[in-house]
Write an enzyme that holds these catalytic residues in place. Structure first.
Site, PDB file in Angstrom:
ATOM      1  CD  GLU B 127      13.177   1.606  12.822  1.00 18.47           C
ATOM      2  OE1 GLU B 127      12.773   1.358  13.994  1.00 18.47           O
ATOM      3  OE2 GLU B 127      13.822   2.615  12.509  1.00 18.47           O
ATOM      4  CB  SER B 132       1.520  -0.006   8.570  1.00 15.98           C
ATOM      5  OG  SER B 132       1.492  -1.002   7.573  1.00 15.98           O
ATOM      6  CD  GLU B 239       6.584   4.206  -1.468  1.00 11.60           C
ATOM      7  OE1 GLU B 239       6.944   5.322  -1.020  1.00 11.60           O
ATOM      8  OE2 GLU B 239       6.629   3.174  -0.804  1.00 11.60           O
ATOM      9  CD  GLN B 334     -10.097 -22.568 -10.197  1.00 11.12           C
ATOM     10  OE1 GLN B 334      -9.190 -22.239  -9.435  1.00 11.12           O
ATOM     11  NE2 GLN B 334     -10.740 -23.714 -10.093  1.00 11.12           N
ATOM     12  CB  SER B 364      -5.552  -3.757   1.855  1.00 10.86           C
ATOM     13  OG  SER B 364      -5.030  -4.076   0.590  1.00 10.86           O
ATOM     14  CD  GLU B 365      -5.376  -5.253   6.073  1.00 10.63           C
ATOM     15  OE1 GLU B 365      -4.240  -4.922   5.658  1.00 10.63           O
ATOM     16  OE2 GLU B 365      -5.987  -6.246   5.645  1.00 10.63           O
TER      17      GLU B 365
END
Lengths: 244, 395
Positions: B127, B132, B239, B334, B364-365
């Site tokens: 939302e 998270s 998931e 690169q 990731s946090e």
């Protein structure tokens, strides 16, 4: 309608070709194998004909056990059963002899690619027709069957020829006879349960002795000649390429 | 990733053939139009490529979880991150919930056509003020006896503009009391609005969704009312695991492109691959990639063995592959030099599409937060995790 489809187990068209043992053996390490692309067209049309008219499709491969994943793929595409003649497919005459032996059981249609894409001899369909004493046609681009008669388009120099033949016969197939079929999940899940019978080869002496392999010469650098420098191009074709 | 059995090899080969025919020739056109190729759902459904590991009774193919891994790996390797994301958001977010807790009627009405690709599905969680932080969800379902009256808004919902139905995470009480509601996109009071101008995933469909007094019959409650949060947490392991596969095989694609490029590109009198600085770069990328594959494989095997209880390993795999894949693809750009910065070589697309993996399905946090709870606070599932980790070491 009983259809026999002969398939080859050949290197993927994108494979890097190399040889070993003093250029007398093909280096198969890291090579992905596939159903011969022309055979794949034949198989796709056979499955379509079965779906339209009923009957069965049997795939036949002359090859070692290494061919079995390729044969299973043919079963996943829609063939009902498979036969593997347990032998190295050494030369066209030998392979045709094995096919003719199996085909004696009686099939309405014997389909295969117009040629394999490894040795490309393009003669197996004609040899099988001769051995069985039935008509062989190639390259077939369209194939319809109605009752006991087949109508087909055959590629000829500069065009196509439409012909009608009574069953049974042998056909070497090419595009656009059908679109290649991608196995669906149902086919994949049932492929393992379909019969794959292994039979031993019969007779059929080798007619060809393999001496060695040789790769084509590497392509040279591309030279671009401006449109207005035609005379220069002609000189290059005469003196460098030596084709004029 | 492993030695596949005959059926798994056939599936992989069939997918490669399908991708070569139906996807690869058209990717650039869809990218340029920023258009989700919706018709692919139908084509993939007809092939049985949706729900390959679902039971045959509900319209699946009855293969094991590796089938899903193979499909996600092959799609990711095809470098069409957007559609791969749409397919993933359809096949592995709402549909496993329907399979696990849906009634027979719900499965017949929604799951079976979705597995055939006749209907497209979404899972609506995020939302404007809750991503998270799932507990912060405000979209509200008021119990009106024989129906829930649904009001609220969702955002970043994949497939909602082009879709037919969605599983909506709805607050129906305090705290964790949430209910999963099956809502059809065409119902009165449901509206969507496209979210355009995304960094990547250009061939996916992303929407804002609005619910304005939508009447959701009680027959459309998925599972038990008020238990939605727990259903979600159970489903989210699969998931995240599959997102880890996506990250790994997006990186594999970029690595293979880089490898081919350094072997062929001429510079300083030889190929790039003859230069030590490039050789070491490739060696480092190969090492990172092998670590991603090993981590993902370990998590997959653990998930197959003990299911969602493999939470910590799956979380580690998700965060590790998301972060490392981005580094690998960055290095692939690169070594391509200027060619890596333009669309023609495909690496630029892989880079922008992969950026999502450290944000989607839990950032990731959040992943590090979960892992720290296992490691420092010794939260539950520890025993199962330790056992699964031991098992993997032995294997």
């Amino acid at each position: 309608m009983k259809i026999l489809v002969c398939i080859t187990h050949v290197p993927d068209t994108t494979s890097k070709i190399a040889f070993t043992d003093n250029n007398t053996k093909f280096d198969s390490s890291g090579v992905q194998y596939i159903i011969g692309p022309y055979d794949d067209y034949a198989l796709a049309r056979a499955v379509e004909l079965k779906e339209a008219h009923g009957g069965s499709v049997t795939v036949l491969n002359v090859g070692t056990a290494e061919s079995e994943p390729t044969i299973r793929k043919a079963l996943a595409i829609g063939a009902d059963e498979a036969i593997r003649v347990n032998a190295e497919p050494t030369d066209s005459f030998f392979v045709a002899s094995q096919i003719a032996e199996v085909a004696k059981e009686g099939y309405d249609l014997i389909l295969m690619g117009r040629e394999s894409i490894d040795f490309n001899s393009g003669v197996v369909h004609a040899l099988v027709g001769e051995m069985l004493g039935i008509v062989s046609v190639s390259p077939v681009m369209r194939l319809e069957v109605e009752g006991n008669t087949a109508t087909m388009d055959r590629e000829i120099e500069g065009g196509k020829q439409t012909i009608q033949i009574d069953l049974p016969f042998v056909a070497g197939c090419q595009e656009p006879i059908a679109e290649w079929k991608i196995p669906n999940m149902r086919g994949i899940m049932t492929a393992r349960t379909k019969p794959l019978n292994v039979v031993e080869p019969v007779g059929g002496e080798k007619q060809v002795k393999l001496v060695d392999y040789e790769l084509p010469a590497a392509k040279g650098a591309v030279k671009i000649v401006a449109q207005e420098e035609v005379n220069e191009l002609v000189k290059m074709l005469q003196n460098e390429a030596k084709v004029l | 990733m492993k030695n596949f059995n005959e059926e798994q090899q056939l599936l992989r080969d069939a997918l490669r053939q399908f991708i070569a025919k139906e996807i690869t020739p058209n990717v650039q056109e869809w990218e340029d139009k920023e258009e989700c190729p919706k018709h692919l759902f139908k084509l993939m459904g007809e092939q049985g490529f949706i729900g390959a590991n679902f039971p045959e009774e509900v319209g699946g193919s009855g293969m094991d979880f590796w089938a899903s891994v193979i499909i996600m790996a092959e799609l990711s390797y095809a470098n069409i991150g957007g559609f791969t994301g749409s397919y993933y958001a359809h096949s592995f977010l709402p549909l496993p919930l329907l399979n696990a807790i849906g009634t027979t009627e719900q499965q017949e009405k929604y799951l079976r056509p979705a597995l055939m690709g006749d209907q497209i599905a979404s899972l609506a969680i995020t939302e404007p003020e809750a991503g998270s932080d799932v507990k912060g969800i405000k979209t509200h379902g008021e119990d009106k006896g024989d129906y829930f009256l649904l009001n609220g808004a969702k955002t970043f919902i994949t497939n909602a503009n082009i879709g037919d139905f969605m599983v909506v995470v709805t607050r129906t009480g305090e705290g964790h009391r949430m209910t999963l509601l099956l809502v059809e996109n065409q119902w009165e009071g449901v509206s969507t609005s496209p979210i355009d101008k995304k960094l990547g995933w250009h061939t996916s469909d992303t929407a804002q969704v609005f619910f304005d007094n939508v009447k959701v019959p009680k027959a459309n409650v998925l599972g038990e009312a008020h238990k939605g949060f727990y259903y979600l947490m159970n489903n989210i392991q699969e998931e995240r695991l599959l997102m880890s596969v996506m990250a790994t095989y997006s990186a594999q694609y970029a690595y293979d492109q880089a490898l081919q490029y350094v072997r062929e590109r001429k510079a300083f009198g030889g190929t790039l691959g003859e230069l030590q600085v490039i050789r070491h770069k490739i060696a480092h990328m190969a090492t990172q990639l092998e670590a991603c594959r090993a981590m993902a494989r370990s998590a997959i095997e653990s998930f197959i063995e003990i299911g969602p209880k493999a939470t910590e390993l799956i979380t580690m795999s998700k965060v590790f592959t998301a972060e490392e894949s981005m580094k690998i693809i960055n290095q692939a750009i690169q070594v391509h030099g200027g060619n890596g910065y333009v669309e023609t070589y495909g690496i630029a697309r892989a880079w922008r599409d992969t950026r999502l993996f450290s944000i989607g399905a839990g950032s990731s946090e959040i992943m590090y937060e979960i892992i720290s709870k296992f490691e420092i606070d010794r939260i539950k599932h520890e025993k199962q995790f330790v056992e699964s980790r031991k098992g993997n070491v032995t294997a």
